[in-house]
Design a protein around this motif. Sequence first.
Motif, PDB file in Angstrom:
ATOM      1  N   ARG A  94       0.880  -1.166   0.000  1.00 41.56           N
ATOM      2  CA  ARG A  94       0.000   0.000   0.000  1.00 41.56           C
ATOM      3  C   ARG A  94       0.914   1.212   0.000  1.00 41.56           C
ATOM      4  O   ARG A  94       2.039   1.136   0.485  1.00 41.56           O
ATOM      5  CB  ARG A  94      -0.861   0.049   1.268  1.00 41.56           C
ATOM      6  CG  ARG A  94      -1.880  -1.041   1.357  1.00 41.56           C
ATOM      7  CD  ARG A  94      -2.712  -0.922   2.638  1.00 41.56           C
ATOM      8  NE  ARG A  94      -3.647  -2.015   2.697  1.00 41.56           N
ATOM      9  CZ  ARG A  94      -4.858  -2.007   2.138  1.00 41.56           C
ATOM     10  NH1 ARG A  94      -5.268  -0.939   1.511  1.00 41.56           N
ATOM     11  NH2 ARG A  94      -5.643  -3.056   2.208  1.00 41.56           N
ATOM     12  N   PRO A 101      -2.759  -2.444   8.530  1.00 43.59           N
ATOM     13  CA  PRO A 101      -3.141  -2.091   7.156  1.00 43.59           C
ATOM     14  C   PRO A 101      -4.446  -1.292   7.074  1.00 43.59           C
ATOM     15  O   PRO A 101      -4.560  -0.384   6.244  1.00 43.59           O
ATOM     16  CB  PRO A 101      -3.277  -3.446   6.463  1.00 43.59           C
ATOM     17  CG  PRO A 101      -2.317  -4.324   7.215  1.00 43.59           C
ATOM     18  CD  PRO A 101      -2.416  -3.863   8.644  1.00 43.59           C
ATOM     19  N   SER A 102      -5.401  -1.591   7.927  1.00 42.96           N
ATOM     20  CA  SER A 102      -6.676  -0.859   7.892  1.00 42.96           C
ATOM     21  C   SER A 102      -6.488   0.610   8.267  1.00 42.96           C
ATOM     22  O   SER A 102      -7.149   1.495   7.714  1.00 42.96           O
ATOM     23  CB  SER A 102      -7.700  -1.519   8.823  1.00 42.96           C
ATOM     24  OG  SER A 102      -7.233  -1.503  10.160  1.00 42.96           O
ATOM     25  N   ALA A 157      -4.689   2.330   5.425  1.00 45.71           N
ATOM     26  CA  ALA A 157      -5.673   2.552   4.365  1.00 45.71           C
ATOM     27  C   ALA A 157      -6.497   3.814   4.619  1.00 45.71           C
ATOM     28  O   ALA A 157      -6.794   4.566   3.681  1.00 45.71           O
ATOM     29  CB  ALA A 157      -6.586   1.333   4.233  1.00 45.71           C
ATOM     30  N   LYS A 158      -6.864   4.059   5.862  1.00 50.00           N
ATOM     31  CA  LYS A 158      -7.625   5.269   6.189  1.00 50.00           C
ATOM     32  C   LYS A 158      -6.813   6.522   5.878  1.00 50.00           C
ATOM     33  O   LYS A 158      -7.334   7.490   5.319  1.00 50.00           O
ATOM     34  CB  LYS A 158      -8.019   5.271   7.667  1.00 50.00           C
ATOM     35  CG  LYS A 158      -9.083   4.271   8.022  1.00 50.00           C
ATOM     36  CD  LYS A 158      -9.347   4.285   9.515  1.00 50.00           C
ATOM     37  CE  LYS A 158     -10.270   3.162   9.936  1.00 50.00           C
ATOM     38  NZ  LYS A 158     -10.434   3.085  11.402  1.00 50.00           N
ATOM     39  N   ALA A 206      -4.317   6.694   3.745  1.00 45.64           N
ATOM     40  CA  ALA A 206      -4.144   6.753   2.292  1.00 45.64           C
ATOM     41  C   ALA A 206      -5.379   7.385   1.646  1.00 45.64           C
ATOM     42  O   ALA A 206      -5.265   8.218   0.745  1.00 45.64           O
ATOM     43  CB  ALA A 206      -3.882   5.370   1.719  1.00 45.64           C
ATOM     44  N   SER A 242      -5.108   5.072  -6.377  1.00 48.27           N
ATOM     45  CA  SER A 242      -5.176   3.950  -5.439  1.00 48.27           C
ATOM     46  C   SER A 242      -5.601   4.395  -4.036  1.00 48.27           C
ATOM     47  O   SER A 242      -5.985   3.567  -3.220  1.00 48.27           O
ATOM     48  CB  SER A 242      -3.820   3.243  -5.352  1.00 48.27           C
ATOM     49  OG  SER A 242      -2.864   4.069  -4.711  1.00 48.27           O
ATOM     50  N   LYS A 285      -8.731   3.134  -2.765  1.00 46.38           N
ATOM     51  CA  LYS A 285      -8.707   1.730  -2.331  1.00 46.38           C
ATOM     52  C   LYS A 285      -7.775   1.576  -1.128  1.00 46.38           C
ATOM     53  O   LYS A 285      -7.211   0.513  -0.918  1.00 46.38           O
ATOM     54  CB  LYS A 285      -8.217   0.821  -3.468  1.00 46.38           C
ATOM     55  CG  LYS A 285      -9.050   0.861  -4.720  1.00 46.38           C
ATOM     56  CD  LYS A 285      -8.563  -0.139  -5.751  1.00 46.38           C
ATOM     57  CE  LYS A 285      -7.121   0.125  -6.132  1.00 46.38           C
ATOM     58  NZ  LYS A 285      -6.585  -0.827  -7.126  1.00 46.38           N
ATOM     59  N   GLY A 286      -7.595   2.627  -0.378  1.00 45.21           N
ATOM     60  CA  GLY A 286      -6.717   2.560   0.786  1.00 45.21           C
ATOM     61  C   GLY A 286      -5.244   2.468   0.422  1.00 45.21           C
ATOM     62  O   GLY A 286      -4.435   1.987   1.198  1.00 45.21           O
ATOM     63  N   ASP A 306      -4.001   0.585  -1.810  1.00 47.74           N
ATOM     64  CA  ASP A 306      -3.655  -0.801  -2.165  1.00 47.74           C
ATOM     65  C   ASP A 306      -3.184  -0.903  -3.609  1.00 47.74           C
ATOM     66  O   ASP A 306      -3.917  -0.584  -4.543  1.00 47.74           O
ATOM     67  CB  ASP A 306      -4.869  -1.703  -1.949  1.00 47.74           C
ATOM     68  CG  ASP A 306      -4.538  -3.184  -2.080  1.00 47.74           C
ATOM     69  OD1 ASP A 306      -3.351  -3.536  -2.271  1.00 47.74           O
ATOM     70  OD2 ASP A 306      -5.476  -3.996  -1.971  1.00 47.74           O
TER      71      ASP A 306
END
Length: 143
Positions: A47, A77-78, A81-82, A84, A92, A95-96, A98
């Motif tokens: 990511r 990762p979660s 992702a937030k 990102a 991307s 999509k967090g 990813d």
Amino acid sequence: MGKDSKAKDSKGKGKQAAGGSDDTGSKGKGKGGKGDGLGTCTYVKARHILCEKQSKINEAYKKLQDGWLDNGDKVPPSEFAKLAAEYSECPSGKKGGDLGWFPRGKMAGPFQEVAFNTTIGATSAPFKSTHGYHVILCEGRKN
């Protein structure tokens, strides 16, 4: 281009900037002794957060430091992702951040160097590529 990559990657990544792409893997594996395949794997799952301005990537990285990295924790990762989704200027980001699995040779120089030399679960320091400033979270590697 090689000189630029080394100069930009050398910030906090001394081992990485010192070697070549394929030779680094062989040497790095012996030195590290972790058996994680750093520099030798064929694919990486990652990511990232991409920002055009250095100040914006530094702001995102500060949040990663304050929440996890300063405590010696890995960034979930979660949660990456937030951030990102909030900060990344790459498509991307929706999509967090990813990027899925990608092979060697698909990504541009500095990005590939950092992605293939970041241990699984680790977050890279901010670095510059031809596309802007990045932070990478490595989620996996395979041959």
